[in-house]
Design an enzyme around this catalytic site. Sequence first.
Site, short mmCIF file in Angstrom:
data_model
loop_
_atom_site.label_atom_id
_atom_site.label_comp_id
_atom_site.label_asym_id
_atom_site.label_seq_id
_atom_site.Cartn_x
_atom_site.Cartn_y
_atom_site.Cartn_z
N GLY A 123 0.82 -1.20 0.00
CA GLY A 123 0.00 0.00 0.00
C GLY A 123 0.86 1.26 0.00
O GLY A 123 2.04 1.23 0.33
N CYS A 124 0.25 2.38 -0.38
CA CYS A 124 1.00 3.63 -0.48
C CYS A 124 1.43 4.16 0.90
O CYS A 124 2.59 4.50 1.11
CB CYS A 124 0.18 4.67 -1.23
SG CYS A 124 -1.53 4.86 -0.65
#
Length: 352
Positions: free
Chosen positions: A155-156
Amino acid sequence: MPSKAKIGILGASGYTGAELLRLLIRHPRVEIALLTADRRAGQAMRDVFPQFAPYDLPQLVSIESVDWASDGLDLVFCALPHATTQKVIKDLLGKAPATKVVDLSADFRLSDPAAYARWYGHEHHAPELQAEAVYGLVEVYRRAIKSARLVANPGCYTTCAQLAVLPLLKAKAIITDEIVIDAKSGMTGAGRSAKEAMLFSEVSEGFNAYGVGHHRHMGEIDQEFSKAAGREVIATFTPHLVPMNRGILSTIYVRGRRGRAPRDLHEVLTKAYAKESFVHVLPFGETPHTRHVRGSNMTFIGVADDRVPGRAIVIAALDNLTKGASGQAVQNMNLMLGYPESMGIDQVALFP
């Protein structure tokens, strides 16, 4: 591997799909052979994103119309919404077991299916594939990624936090019970689907926390922090939405262990990333801006003194669509296909 690998993008009409396409169009070893977008099936990519008008690209099709067994794809990027990916990838790999997959959703990031069910509210629909999935944080799992068939792109938010903290945990340089991550993301992190809360008048001229106390990325952060530390780590993490298009800035508060000063933590990070292409540690006391990494696959990390003795402030910035999603996915693809790791993703940030 042929001179050019045949690549598919599932979910090409979303922001991460478009970012993948932006990067892959200029990749010298890639042929874009398949683009799917169920609601846009039958349309040209230029009808969805006009910036692609000059390029000869496949027409968008529905996933249901794809014949995985005969399409001969070397690698597929899966940029579909969370909870929809498991069944698609299970079907794809069942019919085309030689195809490699980079999944940009959260569906294969948590190694424990029970943890997945706890954080996402439903059982995992492909636990047998979960067992073989490799977590795609290249700077940590590079060797395993090279031989993987299925890679779970991180995920970012988690990429930003992990790159800043994992080397400190591995070096046992910080106290594991005192990690606070204050993170801010641009609007593209929420995806492209129409949502009332994402309307311009709802978010402009404002700034708010969300997912307070129970954001889904917490499971991913806990998993990777605990692996690095060799013991259970539960960090405090609060995400915020900022009315900008791209970028994540994470301000992380840590306390040095056994007398480690902030400069010592800076030295740990500098040594850890000395040979990395896409992580840059700034001189001590300097801190990054999101605009310094915009459109690039870079992560900038800075370390500064806190006024409390022994406590440090670690600040990391990346572009949530590039190093936080699609750029990192291409980085994973390069490793999986035996290409130079930085091929096609070595763009300098766009500034101003």
